[in-house]
Design a protein around this motif. Sequence first.
Motif, PDB file in Angstrom:
ATOM      1  N   ALA A 209      37.189   7.010  18.972  1.00 39.15           N
ATOM      2  CA  ALA A 209      38.088   6.854  17.720  1.00 39.15           C
ATOM      3  C   ALA A 209      39.868   6.627  18.536  1.00 39.15           C
ATOM      4  CB  ALA A 209      38.191   8.480  17.047  1.00 39.15           C
ATOM      5  N   PRO A 210      40.950   6.427  17.698  1.00 41.16           N
ATOM      6  CA  PRO A 210      41.790   6.286  19.028  1.00 41.16           C
ATOM      7  C   PRO A 210      42.798   7.234  19.260  1.00 41.16           C
ATOM      8  CG  PRO A 210      42.129   4.633  16.078  1.00 41.16           C
ATOM      9  CD  PRO A 210      40.735   5.984  16.748  1.00 41.16           C
ATOM     10  N   GLY A 211      42.745   8.559  18.736  1.00 43.49           N
ATOM     11  CA  GLY A 211      43.218   9.932  19.105  1.00 43.49           C
ATOM     12  C   GLY A 211      44.360   9.580  18.588  1.00 43.49           C
ATOM     13  N   GLY A 212      44.875   9.303  17.919  1.00 38.78           N
ATOM     14  CA  GLY A 212      46.547   9.409  17.150  1.00 38.78           C
ATOM     15  C   GLY A 212      46.444   8.303  16.286  1.00 38.78           C
ATOM     16  N   THR A 213      48.077   8.130  15.709  1.00 38.24           N
ATOM     17  CA  THR A 213      48.044   7.464  13.724  1.00 38.24           C
ATOM     18  C   THR A 213      49.039   6.797  14.282  1.00 38.24           C
ATOM     19  OG1 THR A 213      49.464   9.497  13.115  1.00 38.24           O
ATOM     20  CG2 THR A 213      46.731   9.387  12.982  1.00 38.24           C
ATOM     21  N   SER A 214      50.452   6.359  15.230  1.00 35.51           N
ATOM     22  CA  SER A 214      50.807   6.024  15.895  1.00 35.51           C
ATOM     23  C   SER A 214      51.051   4.790  15.959  1.00 35.51           C
ATOM     24  CB  SER A 214      52.095   6.817  17.072  1.00 35.51           C
ATOM     25  OG  SER A 214      51.032   6.267  18.539  1.00 35.51           O
ATOM     26  N   GLN A 215      52.046   3.395  15.805  1.00 38.31           N
ATOM     27  CA  GLN A 215      51.612   2.114  16.419  1.00 38.31           C
ATOM     28  C   GLN A 215      51.116   1.740  17.327  1.00 38.31           C
ATOM     29  OE1 GLN A 215      55.029   3.649  15.787  1.00 38.31           O
ATOM     30  NE2 GLN A 215      55.127   3.218  18.015  1.00 38.31           N
ATOM     31  N   ASP A 216      51.712   2.947  18.893  1.00 47.07           N
ATOM     32  CA  ASP A 216      50.873   2.449  19.226  1.00 47.07           C
ATOM     33  C   ASP A 216      49.427   2.211  19.541  1.00 47.07           C
ATOM     34  OD1 ASP A 216      53.864   2.181  20.468  1.00 47.07           O
ATOM     35  OD2 ASP A 216      53.319   4.748  21.479  1.00 47.07           O
ATOM     36  N   ARG A 217      48.401   3.692  19.188  1.00 47.79           N
ATOM     37  CA  ARG A 217      47.305   4.216  19.176  1.00 47.79           C
ATOM     38  C   ARG A 217      46.386   2.584  18.290  1.00 47.79           C
ATOM     39  NH1 ARG A 217      49.604   7.009  22.026  1.00 47.79           N
ATOM     40  NH2 ARG A 217      48.208   5.036  23.285  1.00 47.79           N
ATOM     41  N   MET A 218      47.376   1.859  16.901  1.00 49.90           N
ATOM     42  CA  MET A 218      46.835   1.234  16.396  1.00 49.90           C
ATOM     43  C   MET A 218      47.147   0.321  16.970  1.00 49.90           C
ATOM     44  SD  MET A 218      45.853   2.994  13.457  1.00 49.90           S
ATOM     45  CE  MET A 218      45.561   4.338  14.642  1.00 49.90           C
ATOM     46  N   ARG A 219      47.673   0.054  17.543  1.00 47.77           N
ATOM     47  CA  ARG A 219      48.019  -1.736  18.669  1.00 47.77           C
ATOM     48  C   ARG A 219      46.347  -1.840  19.534  1.00 47.77           C
ATOM     49  NH1 ARG A 219      53.414  -4.187  20.622  1.00 47.77           N
ATOM     50  NH2 ARG A 219      53.856  -2.290  21.356  1.00 47.77           N
ATOM     51  N   GLU A 220      46.892  -0.356  20.319  1.00 44.69           N
ATOM     52  CA  GLU A 220      45.187  -0.364  21.808  1.00 44.69           C
ATOM     53  C   GLU A 220      44.357  -0.945  20.746  1.00 44.69           C
ATOM     54  OE1 GLU A 220      45.914   2.625  23.863  1.00 44.69           O
ATOM     55  OE2 GLU A 220      47.348   1.865  25.062  1.00 44.69           O
ATOM     56  N   LEU A 221      44.026  -0.212  19.854  1.00 45.47           N
ATOM     57  CA  LEU A 221      42.760  -0.218  18.568  1.00 45.47           C
ATOM     58  C   LEU A 221      42.707  -1.545  18.807  1.00 45.47           C
ATOM     59  CD1 LEU A 221      39.656   0.522  17.394  1.00 45.47           C
ATOM     60  CD2 LEU A 221      41.610   1.155  15.428  1.00 45.47           C
ATOM     61  N   ALA A 222      43.562  -2.142  17.941  1.00 49.79           N
ATOM     62  CA  ALA A 222      43.759  -3.713  17.793  1.00 49.79           C
ATOM     63  C   ALA A 222      42.780  -4.619  19.271  1.00 49.79           C
ATOM     64  CB  ALA A 222      44.330  -4.057  17.438  1.00 49.79           C
ATOM     65  N   TRP A 223      43.733  -3.728  20.180  1.00 51.79           N
ATOM     66  CA  TRP A 223      43.911  -5.353  21.181  1.00 51.79           C
ATOM     67  C   TRP A 223      42.397  -4.793  21.737  1.00 51.79           C
ATOM     68  CZ3 TRP A 223      49.021  -3.084  23.109  1.00 51.79           C
ATOM     69  CH2 TRP A 223      49.910  -3.785  22.917  1.00 51.79           C
ATOM     70  N   LYS A 224      42.016  -3.331  21.918  1.00 51.71           N
ATOM     71  CA  LYS A 224      40.591  -3.590  22.118  1.00 51.71           C
ATOM     72  C   LYS A 224      39.753  -3.938  21.262  1.00 51.71           C
ATOM     73  CE  LYS A 224      41.407   1.490  24.096  1.00 51.71           C
ATOM     74  NZ  LYS A 224      41.460   2.398  24.164  1.00 51.71           N
ATOM     75  N   ILE A 225      39.799  -4.034  20.111  1.00 51.85           N
ATOM     76  CA  ILE A 225      38.152  -4.859  20.068  1.00 51.85           C
ATOM     77  C   ILE A 225      38.713  -6.460  19.427  1.00 51.85           C
ATOM     78  CG2 ILE A 225      38.280  -5.607  16.940  1.00 51.85           C
ATOM     79  CD1 ILE A 225      39.551  -3.054  16.184  1.00 51.85           C
ATOM     80  N   ALA A 226      39.436  -7.043  20.473  1.00 49.96           N
ATOM     81  CA  ALA A 226      39.888  -8.456  20.516  1.00 49.96           C
ATOM     82  C   ALA A 226      39.698  -8.831  22.167  1.00 49.96           C
ATOM     83  CB  ALA A 226      41.400  -8.514  20.297  1.00 49.96           C
ATOM     84  N   LYS A 227      39.722  -7.903  22.594  1.00 54.54           N
ATOM     85  CA  LYS A 227      39.048  -7.952  24.246  1.00 54.54           C
ATOM     86  C   LYS A 227      40.035  -7.773  25.192  1.00 54.54           C
ATOM     87  CE  LYS A 227      34.031  -7.846  23.589  1.00 54.54           C
ATOM     88  NZ  LYS A 227      34.513  -6.875  23.371  1.00 54.54           N
ATOM     89  N   VAL A 228      41.014  -7.566  24.662  1.00 58.57           N
ATOM     90  CA  VAL A 228      42.303  -7.860  25.358  1.00 58.57           C
ATOM     91  C   VAL A 228      42.419  -6.848  26.661  1.00 58.57           C
ATOM     92  CG1 VAL A 228      45.020  -7.888  25.298  1.00 58.57           C
ATOM     93  CG2 VAL A 228      43.919  -8.821  23.055  1.00 58.57           C
ATOM     94  N   ARG A 229      43.106  -7.706  27.726  1.00 59.07           N
ATOM     95  CA  ARG A 229      43.073  -7.163  29.127  1.00 59.07           C
ATOM     96  C   ARG A 229      44.357  -5.109  28.966  1.00 59.07           C
ATOM     97  NH1 ARG A 229      43.567  -8.525  34.815  1.00 59.07           N
ATOM     98  NH2 ARG A 229      43.883  -6.879  36.254  1.00 59.07           N
ATOM     99  N   LEU A 230      43.848  -4.054  28.658  1.00 59.82           N
ATOM    100  CA  LEU A 230      44.892  -3.745  29.244  1.00 59.82           C
ATOM    101  C   LEU A 230      44.407  -2.500  30.548  1.00 59.82           C
ATOM    102  CD1 LEU A 230      43.725  -1.590  25.308  1.00 59.82           C
ATOM    103  CD2 LEU A 230      45.892  -3.400  26.053  1.00 59.82           C
ATOM    104  N   ASP A 231      45.945  -2.832  31.445  1.00 60.44           N
ATOM    105  CA  ASP A 231      46.121  -2.387  31.786  1.00 60.44           C
ATOM    106  C   ASP A 231      47.752  -1.759  32.363  1.00 60.44           C
ATOM    107  OD1 ASP A 231      45.568  -2.155  35.451  1.00 60.44           O
ATOM    108  OD2 ASP A 231      44.822  -4.286  35.062  1.00 60.44           O
ATOM    109  N   GLY A 232      47.788  -1.160  33.906  1.00 59.55           N
ATOM    110  CA  GLY A 232      49.316  -1.072  34.253  1.00 59.55           C
ATOM    111  C   GLY A 232      49.611  -0.977  35.519  1.00 59.55           C
TER     112      GLY A 232
END
Length: 281
Positions: A209-232
């Motif tokens: 689950a995203p762990g929040g309701t902000s646009q940040d959490r929604m974008r991250e959910l979409a990125w993970k579904i699309a297998k976009v690389r998330l890094d820091g």
Amino acid sequence: MRTQDVAIVLFAYNRPEKLRQTLSSLRVAIGELISIAPSAADIPVIVALDGPRSREVDRRAVHEVELVARANLPTAEIHRESVNRGLPSLLLKTLDSLFESRSIRRAICIEDDVQLSQTALLALLHASELAGEAGHVIGAAPLHADGSVEHQALLLNAAAHSACSSFLAGYIERFSLDGAQREGAYGARDHAAISAWSEQIARQAGLPAPGGTSQDRMRELAWKIAKVRLDGLPMRGVRHRGLWGQHNTPWYALRTGQLWQRLDQRPWPEIEREVRASFAR
């Protein structure tokens, strides 16, 4: 270092003093970038300024923010909304428009209550080049414990934005979060309904689950579904300075460790070696 396909986007609303401090560190970071890559002097800077709510005090604050932006970034493009739409709508409109230009393929997005290290922009661009052409998002600090990126200063490429834009638009429409239709809509969002909806989508995709309701959490959910690389970055290039805001209180800053954030101020050769080693892995 490639700079011709990059834009810097600053999102601001009604905090002139915080913006002034952010711009102070941004100017230093831009200067450091230009010293290493002179072509960076041509990078466009865009200020996306949300409009005021109906209160007079808010109108004055937004006007002052615009004056601060124009005084500190005289060559920047300033896009100001006529009403307060909220960050999701402002972010989506700004990045949709930006990536319509074929010349811009990457955006460094910065919020108005942070301090950047002098090498933050250099490190983000270097990491982006090492990440390659596939969709990627790189936060200006190490990944959080839950694997999320630092949204207050990050780089994303056009492929990453494309992977989340329709999802974000659906989130805004489904839950009526555009302040142009209802003032304060984003701040008054239905957390329970958004949580139930996003948790179902995550479960169907086999994700937590995203762990929040902000646009940040929604974008991250979409990125993970699309297998976009998330890094820091392997070091901290951004520090959050705000204690009050949509998601922030002094207690939140204490609980999340924001009060103890320290920028990595080492010289660029040391930062470069660490970024290269991290992204080579």
